[in-house]
Design a protein around this motif. Sequence first.
Motif, mmCIF file in Angstrom:
data_model
loop_
_atom_site.group_PDB
_atom_site.id
_atom_site.type_symbol
_atom_site.label_atom_id
_atom_site.label_comp_id
_atom_site.label_asym_id
_atom_site.label_seq_id
_atom_site.Cartn_x
_atom_site.Cartn_y
_atom_site.Cartn_z
ATOM 1 N N TYR A 63 59.620 -57.039 -46.500
ATOM 2 C CA TYR A 63 60.413 -57.407 -45.329
ATOM 3 C C TYR A 63 59.537 -58.196 -44.373
ATOM 4 O O TYR A 63 58.515 -57.699 -43.910
ATOM 5 C CB TYR A 63 60.948 -56.138 -44.646
ATOM 6 C CG TYR A 63 61.696 -56.411 -43.366
ATOM 7 C CD1 TYR A 63 62.779 -57.273 -43.329
ATOM 8 C CD2 TYR A 63 61.311 -55.791 -42.182
ATOM 9 C CE1 TYR A 63 63.468 -57.507 -42.150
ATOM 10 C CE2 TYR A 63 61.990 -56.005 -40.994
ATOM 11 C CZ TYR A 63 63.071 -56.879 -40.993
ATOM 12 O OH TYR A 63 63.747 -57.111 -39.820
ATOM 13 N N VAL A 64 59.926 -59.427 -44.103
ATOM 14 C CA VAL A 64 59.213 -60.278 -43.142
ATOM 15 C C VAL A 64 60.248 -60.925 -42.216
ATOM 16 O O VAL A 64 61.403 -61.116 -42.595
ATOM 17 C CB VAL A 64 58.387 -61.385 -43.845
ATOM 18 C CG1 VAL A 64 57.284 -60.784 -44.696
ATOM 19 C CG2 VAL A 64 59.275 -62.282 -44.689
ATOM 20 N N LEU A 65 59.793 -61.243 -41.014
ATOM 21 C CA LEU A 65 60.648 -61.937 -40.071
ATOM 22 C C LEU A 65 59.737 -62.736 -39.156
ATOM 23 O O LEU A 65 58.750 -62.205 -38.638
ATOM 24 C CB LEU A 65 61.474 -60.932 -39.259
ATOM 25 C CG LEU A 65 62.584 -61.495 -38.381
ATOM 26 C CD1 LEU A 65 63.662 -62.193 -39.214
ATOM 27 C CD2 LEU A 65 63.223 -60.387 -37.572
ATOM 28 N N ASP A 66 60.054 -64.019 -38.977
ATOM 29 C CA ASP A 66 59.200 -64.849 -38.139
ATOM 30 C C ASP A 66 59.296 -64.418 -36.675
ATOM 31 O O ASP A 66 60.276 -63.801 -36.258
ATOM 32 C CB ASP A 66 59.548 -66.328 -38.300
ATOM 33 C CG ASP A 66 60.935 -66.630 -37.784
ATOM 34 O OD1 ASP A 66 61.054 -67.052 -36.616
ATOM 35 O OD2 ASP A 66 61.908 -66.454 -38.550
ATOM 36 N N HIS A 67 58.270 -64.736 -35.909
ATOM 37 C CA HIS A 67 58.162 -64.300 -34.512
ATOM 38 C C HIS A 67 59.348 -64.765 -33.682
ATOM 39 O O HIS A 67 59.913 -63.994 -32.907
ATOM 40 C CB HIS A 67 56.851 -64.808 -33.900
ATOM 41 C CG HIS A 67 56.706 -64.468 -32.473
ATOM 42 N ND1 HIS A 67 56.365 -63.198 -32.054
ATOM 43 C CD2 HIS A 67 56.884 -65.197 -31.343
ATOM 44 C CE1 HIS A 67 56.340 -63.175 -30.723
ATOM 45 N NE2 HIS A 67 56.640 -64.375 -30.281
ATOM 46 N N HIS A 68 59.747 -66.020 -33.827
ATOM 47 C CA HIS A 68 60.840 -66.552 -33.019
ATOM 48 C C HIS A 68 62.133 -65.776 -33.279
ATOM 49 O O HIS A 68 62.858 -65.438 -32.345
ATOM 50 C CB HIS A 68 61.049 -68.038 -33.278
ATOM 51 C CG HIS A 68 62.210 -68.597 -32.529
ATOM 52 N ND1 HIS A 68 62.187 -68.828 -31.187
ATOM 53 C CD2 HIS A 68 63.445 -68.943 -32.946
ATOM 54 C CE1 HIS A 68 63.360 -69.303 -30.796
ATOM 55 N NE2 HIS A 68 64.134 -69.385 -31.849
#
Length: 186
Positions: A179-184
């Motif tokens: 599970y990854v999610l970019d900062h923005h």
Amino acid sequence: MLKGESAAGTATIGVDVGTSSTKGVLVTAAGEVIASAVREHSVENPRIGHFEQDARIWWSEFVSIASELAAAATENSVSIAAVGVSGMGPCALLADDAGAPVRPAILYGVDSRAGDQIDELNGDLGEAAIMTVGATPLTSQAAGPKILWVAQNEPEAYARATRFLMPASYLALKLTGEYVLDHHSA
């Protein structure tokens, strides 16, 4: 050297999920395009101001495009060194622990259902505090108010959700199990 083959004989697959299509490209490190592919899809509009997509379409199109581009790599005697994904956003895709969508993804600014939630959050948290933390005001682009809309209007779906994903993070989860999610987006 075969057409499209870099000195190292490697290329990268890039796939982007857009509003009306998913696009892919097989490109050498020198930037030469070996092959490209497109799969068109539609947007669901179940009510005025509501725009959604079934995220499973994103995966199906990714698999189809990646297979086509991998075949082109083989035909050109090029090995695939990496795969990159990107996608429209911010979208609000709520998923369970296994990464399965609990409802269709709510699209970016074209979906205007969360106006009341924007007002609620601005009132509860304060617009200045939101700007301090997020560096952007809440608009129909913001995913947070859309998630609050789901909590208030579809509590059964919200209760099953444990993850918030974008098209690229959904594909990354399907590809890697991570599970990854970019900062923005976060």
